[in-house]
Design a protein around this motif. Structure first.
Motif, PDB file in Angstrom:
ATOM      1  N   ARG A 257      11.227   5.385   0.796  1.00 44.12           N
ATOM      2  CA  ARG A 257      11.194   4.835   2.193  1.00 44.12           C
ATOM      3  C   ARG A 257       9.861   5.684   2.763  1.00 44.12           C
ATOM      4  NH1 ARG A 257      17.400   4.558   3.702  1.00 44.12           N
ATOM      5  NH2 ARG A 257      17.863   2.728   2.105  1.00 44.12           N
ATOM      6  N   GLY A 258       9.222   4.719   3.614  1.00 50.96           N
ATOM      7  CA  GLY A 258       8.009   5.259   4.235  1.00 50.96           C
ATOM      8  C   GLY A 258       6.644   5.483   3.368  1.00 50.96           C
ATOM      9  N   LEU A 259       6.757   4.777   2.197  1.00 51.35           N
ATOM     10  CA  LEU A 259       5.574   4.789   1.178  1.00 51.35           C
ATOM     11  C   LEU A 259       4.991   3.411   1.203  1.00 51.35           C
ATOM     12  CD1 LEU A 259       7.185   6.545  -1.730  1.00 51.35           C
ATOM     13  CD2 LEU A 259       5.763   7.423  -0.016  1.00 51.35           C
ATOM     14  N   GLY A 260       5.409   2.551   1.894  1.00 49.01           N
ATOM     15  CA  GLY A 260       4.832   1.227   2.101  1.00 49.01           C
ATOM     16  C   GLY A 260       5.601   0.140   0.728  1.00 49.01           C
ATOM     17  N   VAL A 261       6.440   0.585   0.150  1.00 47.32           N
ATOM     18  CA  VAL A 261       6.988  -0.326  -0.804  1.00 47.32           C
ATOM     19  C   VAL A 261       7.672  -1.550  -0.150  1.00 47.32           C
ATOM     20  CG1 VAL A 261       8.600  -0.439  -2.534  1.00 47.32           C
ATOM     21  CG2 VAL A 261       7.499   1.719  -2.423  1.00 47.32           C
ATOM     22  N   GLY A 262       8.494  -1.347   0.975  1.00 46.04           N
ATOM     23  CA  GLY A 262       8.939  -2.517   1.521  1.00 46.04           C
ATOM     24  C   GLY A 262       8.017  -3.547   2.105  1.00 46.04           C
ATOM     25  N   ALA A 263       6.918  -3.098   2.698  1.00 49.96           N
ATOM     26  CA  ALA A 263       5.997  -4.004   3.010  1.00 49.96           C
ATOM     27  C   ALA A 263       5.314  -4.713   2.187  1.00 49.96           C
ATOM     28  CB  ALA A 263       4.935  -2.908   4.240  1.00 49.96           C
ATOM     29  N   ALA A 264       5.114  -3.854   1.025  1.00 46.75           N
ATOM     30  CA  ALA A 264       4.170  -4.604  -0.174  1.00 46.75           C
ATOM     31  C   ALA A 264       5.254  -5.629  -0.813  1.00 46.75           C
ATOM     32  CB  ALA A 264       4.114  -3.685  -1.181  1.00 46.75           C
ATOM     33  N   LEU A 265       6.617  -5.655  -0.740  1.00 43.58           N
ATOM     34  CA  LEU A 265       7.256  -6.394  -1.114  1.00 43.58           C
ATOM     35  C   LEU A 265       7.450  -7.838  -0.229  1.00 43.58           C
ATOM     36  CD1 LEU A 265      10.574  -4.317  -2.493  1.00 43.58           C
ATOM     37  CD2 LEU A 265       8.851  -5.738  -3.854  1.00 43.58           C
ATOM     38  N   VAL A 266       7.659  -7.514   1.068  1.00 45.83           N
ATOM     39  CA  VAL A 266       7.282  -8.505   1.936  1.00 45.83           C
ATOM     40  C   VAL A 266       5.991  -9.305   2.096  1.00 45.83           C
ATOM     41  CG1 VAL A 266       7.440  -9.197   4.234  1.00 45.83           C
ATOM     42  CG2 VAL A 266       9.004  -7.465   3.457  1.00 45.83           C
ATOM     43  N   ARG A 267       4.843  -8.706   1.621  1.00 44.10           N
ATOM     44  CA  ARG A 267       3.699  -9.192   1.491  1.00 44.10           C
ATOM     45  C   ARG A 267       3.440 -10.057   0.456  1.00 44.10           C
ATOM     46  NH1 ARG A 267       3.213  -9.107   6.619  1.00 44.10           N
ATOM     47  NH2 ARG A 267       2.187  -7.535   7.622  1.00 44.10           N
ATOM     48  N   ALA A 268       4.295  -9.546  -0.656  1.00 48.54           N
ATOM     49  CA  ALA A 268       4.036 -10.578  -2.185  1.00 48.54           C
ATOM     50  C   ALA A 268       5.003 -11.744  -1.753  1.00 48.54           C
ATOM     51  CB  ALA A 268       4.595  -9.612  -3.162  1.00 48.54           C
ATOM     52  N   ILE A 269       5.932 -11.613  -1.209  1.00 49.58           N
ATOM     53  CA  ILE A 269       6.816 -12.710  -0.678  1.00 49.58           C
ATOM     54  C   ILE A 269       5.940 -13.823   0.059  1.00 49.58           C
ATOM     55  CG2 ILE A 269       8.789 -14.033   0.170  1.00 49.58           C
ATOM     56  CD1 ILE A 269      10.139 -11.013  -0.622  1.00 49.58           C
ATOM     57  N   GLU A 270       5.283 -13.304   1.181  1.00 47.54           N
ATOM     58  CA  GLU A 270       4.422 -14.299   2.004  1.00 47.54           C
ATOM     59  C   GLU A 270       3.292 -14.775   1.085  1.00 47.54           C
ATOM     60  OE1 GLU A 270       5.276 -11.440   5.920  1.00 47.54           O
ATOM     61  OE2 GLU A 270       3.618 -11.205   4.674  1.00 47.54           O
ATOM     62  N   ASP A 271       2.805 -14.001   0.214  1.00 44.04           N
ATOM     63  CA  ASP A 271       1.685 -14.554  -0.652  1.00 44.04           C
ATOM     64  C   ASP A 271       2.290 -15.816  -1.480  1.00 44.04           C
ATOM     65  OD1 ASP A 271      -0.341 -12.825   0.243  1.00 44.04           O
ATOM     66  OD2 ASP A 271      -0.346 -11.404  -1.156  1.00 44.04           O
ATOM     67  N   ALA A 272       3.361 -15.240  -2.321  1.00 45.33           N
ATOM     68  CA  ALA A 272       3.706 -16.553  -3.020  1.00 45.33           C
ATOM     69  C   ALA A 272       4.474 -17.782  -2.249  1.00 45.33           C
ATOM     70  CB  ALA A 272       5.157 -16.047  -3.647  1.00 45.33           C
ATOM     71  N   ALA A 273       4.812 -17.536  -1.085  1.00 42.49           N
ATOM     72  CA  ALA A 273       5.092 -18.818  -0.099  1.00 42.49           C
ATOM     73  C   ALA A 273       3.722 -19.469   0.395  1.00 42.49           C
ATOM     74  CB  ALA A 273       5.692 -18.196   1.063  1.00 42.49           C
ATOM     75  N   ARG A 274       2.720 -18.826   0.422  1.00 36.72           N
ATOM     76  CA  ARG A 274       1.329 -19.275   0.788  1.00 36.72           C
ATOM     77  C   ARG A 274       0.786 -20.166  -0.427  1.00 36.72           C
ATOM     78  NH1 ARG A 274       0.121 -14.583   2.898  1.00 36.72           N
ATOM     79  NH2 ARG A 274       0.050 -14.540   5.117  1.00 36.72           N
ATOM     80  N   ASP A 275       1.021 -19.611  -1.754  1.00 38.09           N
ATOM     81  CA  ASP A 275       0.650 -20.137  -2.930  1.00 38.09           C
ATOM     82  C   ASP A 275       1.383 -21.588  -3.030  1.00 38.09           C
ATOM     83  OD1 ASP A 275      -1.028 -18.255  -3.447  1.00 38.09           O
ATOM     84  OD2 ASP A 275       0.096 -17.274  -5.052  1.00 38.09           O
ATOM     85  N   LEU A 276       2.434 -21.710  -2.613  1.00 40.58           N
ATOM     86  CA  LEU A 276       3.511 -22.708  -2.682  1.00 40.58           C
ATOM     87  C   LEU A 276       3.161 -23.707  -1.480  1.00 40.58           C
ATOM     88  CD1 LEU A 276       6.836 -21.226  -3.526  1.00 40.58           C
ATOM     89  CD2 LEU A 276       5.514 -22.481  -4.972  1.00 40.58           C
ATOM     90  N   GLY A 277       2.337 -23.532  -0.772  1.00 39.26           N
ATOM     91  CA  GLY A 277       2.028 -24.292   0.562  1.00 39.26           C
ATOM     92  C   GLY A 277       2.808 -24.308   1.732  1.00 39.26           C
TER      93      GLY A 277
END
Length: 74
Positions: free
Chosen positions: A9-29
């Motif tokens: 925690r505090g290393l940006g892992v959670g934020a990176a996971l959320v951003r990866a989900i957002e990127d995948a959502a964008r890729d799906l339109g």
């Protein structure tokens, strides 16, 4: 569910996971991401641009709120 070990925690892992989900959502339109956050984690998601809506509810006997973040271009 999203969980990060205490040591990570505090290393940006959670934020990176959320951003990866957002990127995948964008890729799906998709134009938004909705999630159910434990109330104790609202600040984490708010810092990532999510807004809580609707009443608090129980999931697995833990208080939660629905949250949403509209997605713009990456």
């Amino acid at each position: 569910r999203l969980a990060v070990t205490r040591r990570a925690r505090g290393l940006g892992v959670g934020a990176a996971l959320v951003r990866a989900i957002e990127d995948a959502a964008r890729d799906l339109g998709l134009t938004a991401v909705d999630l159910h956050a434990q109330t104790r984690a609202l600040g984490f998601y708010e810092r990532l641009g999510y807004t809580a809506y609707g009443p608090e509810f129980q999931d697995a006997q833990i208080a939660h709120r629905a949250m949403r973040r509209p997605l713009g271009p990456a």
